[in-house]
Design an enzyme around this catalytic site. Structure first.
Site, PDB file in Angstrom:
ATOM      1  CB  ALA A 158      -0.920   0.000   1.224  1.00  0.00           C
ATOM      2  CG  ASP A 159       5.497   2.915   0.190  1.00  0.00           C
ATOM      3  OD1 ASP A 159       5.586   3.480   1.294  1.00  0.00           O
ATOM      4  OD2 ASP A 159       6.155   3.258  -0.804  1.00  0.00           O
ATOM      5  CB  VAL A 160       2.252   6.902  -1.292  1.00  0.00           C
ATOM      6  CG1 VAL A 160       2.198   8.004  -2.343  1.00  0.00           C
ATOM      7  CG2 VAL A 160       0.934   6.844  -0.525  1.00  0.00           C
TER       8      VAL A 160
END
Length: 305
Positions: free
Chosen positions: A255-257
């Site tokens: 889920a890391d931007v």
């Protein structure tokens, strides 16, 4: 660990797949970093062994890392501890051969591993530092995260001055356990983050949470579940700590931007990929998800340099 002790300095012999310059680029990514300094191609890092502060100067020549001690050589036992710290900090225990073999066949990673060959995961060996840094970084941009870390370190950490420069240690969990949330809120930490950090410091002071206890579980899911039970630690934070502190190469903060942005740039997508699309790209990364993500993060700095 492959090293030699020459008493006044030590030499560390990294694996073949090692690029000191690439690691320097990563270490030099923020002007607000206070836990190491880079001067004339060498890294200066303050560490603590027992109660002694040791300043290390890490250079690289002829494929050898030369570690000097500008404040005078510490004891043989402490020199060994310094070598062990640096070996872990640069993730030199990791055999990257299998990662490169996989990545060379992967359409997403193929160019990255050629471009950044020898880049190692710059780890955070101290569990408290890893947890606090991950919590600080939740839902804010990287520049503000570094600003908060700088305030935290300079307010609560130990330091040492050499040749007019101040070198800092990350605050100890024992010291932070004695604070209340207001002590951190006045440095622009949210009330929630302040509570999370102090609660973790207390748990570590009580020996309820240690790096050794986590590593003893020897199972990815069990370690992750243990971290997720801690207030303030969600999936992203757990995965980040597992990859940067616990050397779990299969950890992947999907889920890391930054990961989303790196894939968007690299693949020239019109929008950020969905979690399902990321999982499809990562299907062949099994066992090396952490390094795949790390190399994708590295690609973002090229856009900022």
């Amino acid at each position: 660990m492959n090293w030699t002790d020459y008493e006044s300095y030590i030499e560390i012999y990294p694996p073949e797949e090692f690029n000191f310059e690439e690691c320097l680029i990563l270490l030099n990514r923020s002007d607000l970093e206070v836990l190491h300094q880079i001067r004339e191609g060498a890294v200066y890092k303050l560490i603590k062994v027992n109660e002694s502060l040791i300043l290390c100067k890490i250079g690289f020549i002829n494929n050898v890392m030369k570690i000097e001690f500008p404040l005078g050589s510490p004891s043989a036992q402490f020199r060994k501890k310094a070598a062990e710290f640096i070996w872990e900090w640069y993730d030199l225990e990791q055999n990257l051969g299998a990662f490169y073999q996989m990545a060379n066949q992967d359409k997403v990673l193929k160019n990255l591993v050629h471009k950044y060959y020898g880049l190692r995961m710059m780890c955070i060996p101290d569990l408290f530092e890893a947890l606090v840094w991950a919590i600080i970084g939740q839902q804010i941009n990287l520049t503000f995260a570094y600003t908060l870390k700088k305030r935290f370190v300079e307010q609560f950490g130990e330091s040492l001055t050499f040749e007019g420069e101040t070198f800092w240690l990350f605050p100890s969990f024992e010291d932070i356990a004695l604070l209340n949330a207001d002590n951190l809120r006045k440095h622009q930490f949210t009330g929630r983050k302040a509570e999370y950090i102090i609660d973790i410091a207390k748990a570590m002071t009580n020996c309820e949470l240690t790096k050794e206890l986590l590593l003893q579980k020897k199972d990815h899911q069990k370690i992750r579940s243990s971290l997720l039970k801690i207030r303030g630690i969600g999936p992203w934070t757990a995965d980040y700590v597992m990859m940067k502190c616990l050397h779990d190469t299969s950890s992947s903060p999907v889920a890391d931007v930054g990961l989303h942005n790196a894939l968007r740039n690299l693949l020239d997508l019109e929008r950020k990929p969905t979690i399902e699309e990321i999982e499809a790209y990562a299907a062949d990364w099994e066992g090396w998800q952490a390094y795949a993500v790390f190399y994708l993060w590295r690609s973002l700095y090229d856009n900022n340099i």
